[in-house]
Design a protein around this motif. Structure first.
Motif, PDB file in Angstrom:
ATOM      1  N   SER A 172       0.827  -1.201   0.000  1.00  0.00           N
ATOM      2  CA  SER A 172       0.000   0.000   0.000  1.00  0.00           C
ATOM      3  C   SER A 172       0.868   1.260   0.000  1.00  0.00           C
ATOM      4  CB  SER A 172      -0.924   0.001   1.222  1.00  0.00           C
ATOM      5  OG  SER A 172      -0.184  -0.053   2.432  1.00  0.00           O
ATOM      6  N   ASN A 173       0.264   2.365  -0.459  1.00  0.00           N
ATOM      7  CA  ASN A 173       0.939   3.665  -0.451  1.00  0.00           C
ATOM      8  C   ASN A 173       2.220   3.670  -1.289  1.00  0.00           C
ATOM      9  OD1 ASN A 173      -0.855   5.138   1.531  1.00  0.00           O
ATOM     10  ND2 ASN A 173      -0.173   3.454   2.833  1.00  0.00           N
ATOM     11  N   ASN A 174       2.057   3.243  -2.546  1.00  0.00           N
ATOM     12  CA  ASN A 174       3.104   3.332  -3.544  1.00  0.00           C
ATOM     13  C   ASN A 174       2.483   3.911  -4.816  1.00  0.00           C
ATOM     14  OD1 ASN A 174       5.827   2.072  -2.707  1.00  0.00           O
ATOM     15  ND2 ASN A 174       4.348   0.615  -1.856  1.00  0.00           N
ATOM     16  N   ASN A 175       3.063   3.635  -5.964  1.00  0.00           N
ATOM     17  CA  ASN A 175       2.483   4.075  -7.238  1.00  0.00           C
ATOM     18  C   ASN A 175       2.476   2.912  -8.222  1.00  0.00           C
ATOM     19  OD1 ASN A 175       1.294   5.882  -9.042  1.00  0.00           O
ATOM     20  ND2 ASN A 175       3.266   6.575  -9.849  1.00  0.00           N
ATOM     21  N   LEU A 176       2.004   1.765  -7.751  1.00  0.00           N
ATOM     22  CA  LEU A 176       1.961   0.558  -8.576  1.00  0.00           C
ATOM     23  C   LEU A 176       0.816   0.646  -9.577  1.00  0.00           C
ATOM     24  CD1 LEU A 176       2.598  -2.036  -5.735  1.00  0.00           C
ATOM     25  CD2 LEU A 176       4.255  -1.191  -7.408  1.00  0.00           C
ATOM     26  N   CYS A 177       0.891  -0.187 -10.611  1.00  0.00           N
ATOM     27  CA  CYS A 177      -0.128  -0.179 -11.650  1.00  0.00           C
ATOM     28  C   CYS A 177      -0.537  -1.609 -11.981  1.00  0.00           C
ATOM     29  CB  CYS A 177       0.399   0.532 -12.901  1.00  0.00           C
ATOM     30  SG  CYS A 177       1.853  -0.274 -13.624  1.00  0.00           S
ATOM     31  N   GLY A 178      -1.505  -1.740 -12.884  1.00  0.00           N
ATOM     32  CA  GLY A 178      -1.967  -3.072 -13.280  1.00  0.00           C
ATOM     33  C   GLY A 178      -3.031  -3.598 -12.335  1.00  0.00           C
ATOM     34  N   THR A 179      -3.127  -4.906 -12.255  1.00  0.00           N
ATOM     35  CA  THR A 179      -4.140  -5.542 -11.423  1.00  0.00           C
ATOM     36  C   THR A 179      -3.493  -6.300 -10.274  1.00  0.00           C
ATOM     37  OG1 THR A 179      -4.123  -7.433 -12.934  1.00  0.00           O
ATOM     38  CG2 THR A 179      -5.827  -5.774 -13.286  1.00  0.00           C
ATOM     39  N   ILE A 180      -4.325  -6.680  -9.308  1.00  0.00           N
ATOM     40  CA  ILE A 180      -3.850  -7.358  -8.096  1.00  0.00           C
ATOM     41  C   ILE A 180      -3.962  -8.871  -8.307  1.00  0.00           C
ATOM     42  CG2 ILE A 180      -4.261  -7.680  -5.630  1.00  0.00           C
ATOM     43  CD1 ILE A 180      -5.603  -4.878  -5.677  1.00  0.00           C
ATOM     44  N   PRO A 181      -2.906  -9.626  -8.069  1.00  0.00           N
ATOM     45  CA  PRO A 181      -2.993 -11.092  -8.202  1.00  0.00           C
ATOM     46  C   PRO A 181      -4.045 -11.668  -7.250  1.00  0.00           C
ATOM     47  CG  PRO A 181      -0.711 -10.377  -7.944  1.00  0.00           C
ATOM     48  CD  PRO A 181      -1.561  -9.193  -7.645  1.00  0.00           C
ATOM     49  N   THR A 182      -4.655 -12.748  -7.648  1.00  0.00           N
ATOM     50  CA  THR A 182      -5.684 -13.371  -6.805  1.00  0.00           C
ATOM     51  C   THR A 182      -5.439 -14.860  -6.593  1.00  0.00           C
ATOM     52  OG1 THR A 182      -7.058 -13.733  -8.776  1.00  0.00           O
ATOM     53  CG2 THR A 182      -7.468 -11.724  -7.518  1.00  0.00           C
ATOM     54  N   THR A 183      -4.332 -15.379  -7.107  1.00  0.00           N
ATOM     55  CA  THR A 183      -4.071 -16.813  -6.980  1.00  0.00           C
ATOM     56  C   THR A 183      -2.945 -17.067  -5.985  1.00  0.00           C
ATOM     57  OG1 THR A 183      -2.544 -16.739  -8.860  1.00  0.00           O
ATOM     58  CG2 THR A 183      -4.844 -17.275  -9.331  1.00  0.00           C
ATOM     59  N   GLY A 184      -2.759 -18.337  -5.653  1.00  0.00           N
ATOM     60  CA  GLY A 184      -1.696 -18.711  -4.728  1.00  0.00           C
ATOM     61  C   GLY A 184      -1.838 -18.005  -3.400  1.00  0.00           C
ATOM     62  N   PRO A 185      -0.749 -17.500  -2.823  1.00  0.00           N
ATOM     63  CA  PRO A 185      -0.818 -16.853  -1.519  1.00  0.00           C
ATOM     64  C   PRO A 185      -1.653 -15.572  -1.523  1.00  0.00           C
ATOM     65  CG  PRO A 185       1.354 -16.537  -2.507  1.00  0.00           C
ATOM     66  CD  PRO A 185       0.632 -17.534  -3.350  1.00  0.00           C
TER      67      PRO A 185
END
Length: 216
Positions: A172-185
């Motif tokens: 949290s509190n960065n400048n990441l882009c794209g989507t959030i993974p939902t698999t595995g851990p």
């Protein structure tokens, strides 16, 4: 065999053993001293990090195991600035790398992905920029990955899904882009651990959402 010859042989063997021990100890000491040289340390918390010692196990903020290998680096909240170094990847027995709440800049070295024993990587609350290295996905022992409150950009590497022991991920509190993974851990990581990344989309919809949405 004459006693004199036998005694000389023993001396040679002892010297060889000490040399081997010195080289082994110094490889980790050299890596840590490279980190010290790259950091600004106004409070002198690294003053005991003496490169002339055989082993860094006597240095403050360093913990070693019974075989004198470095297992912890505890430098959280130590008023350090500067940057991380690729030599950290040589600490092959390291389990905890704690550098949170400093003002460290620069990028996360890809070589940290060589730390196969690493359990906790805590770099939160710094000024770290650049991308999250995909090499972190090789860390099969990693449980805690806290990179929040930095200036990280780019996508969340899907390679992190391979870090099967992950229980806590906070970016949290960065400048990441794209989507959030939902698999595995990532299946059990709460969404608020990804909040306050203005360019980060919601959870990926398998087959429906572009992988690098909003990253161009």
């Amino acid at each position: 065999m004459a006693w004199g010859t036998l005694f000389a042989l023993v001396i040679v063997l002892v010297a060889a053993a000490e040399f081997t021990s010195t080289v082994s100890g110094n490889s980790e000491g050299d890596a840590l001293y490279a980190l010290r040289r790259s950091l600004n340390d106004p409070d002198k918390v690294l003053q005991s990090w003496d490169p002339n010692l055989v082993s860094p196990c006597t240095w403050f903020h360093i913990t070693c195991n019974q075989d004198n290998h470095v297992t912890r680096v505890d430098l959280g909240n130590s008023n350090l600035s500067g940057h991380l170094v690729p030599e950290l990847g040589k600490l092959e027995h390291l389990q905890y790398l704690e550098l949170y709440k400093n003002t460290i800049q620069g990028t996360i070295p890809a070589e940290i992905g060589n730390l196969k024993s690493l359990i906790s990587l805590d770099l939160y609350n710094n000024n770290i920029s650049g991308k999250i290295p995909p090499s972190l996905g090789k860390l099969k022992s990693l449980v805690f990955l806290r990179l929040n409150d930095n200036h990280l950009t780019g996508r969340i590497p899907r390679e992190l899904v391979g870090a099967s022991s992950l229980k806590v991920v906070d970016v949290s509190n960065n400048n990441l882009c794209g989507t959030i993974p939902t698999t595995g851990p990532f299946e059990h990581i709460p969404l608020n651990n990804f909040e306050n990344n203005p360019r980060l989309e919601g959870p990926e919809l398998m087959g429906l959402a572009s992988y690098d949405t909003n990253c161009s």
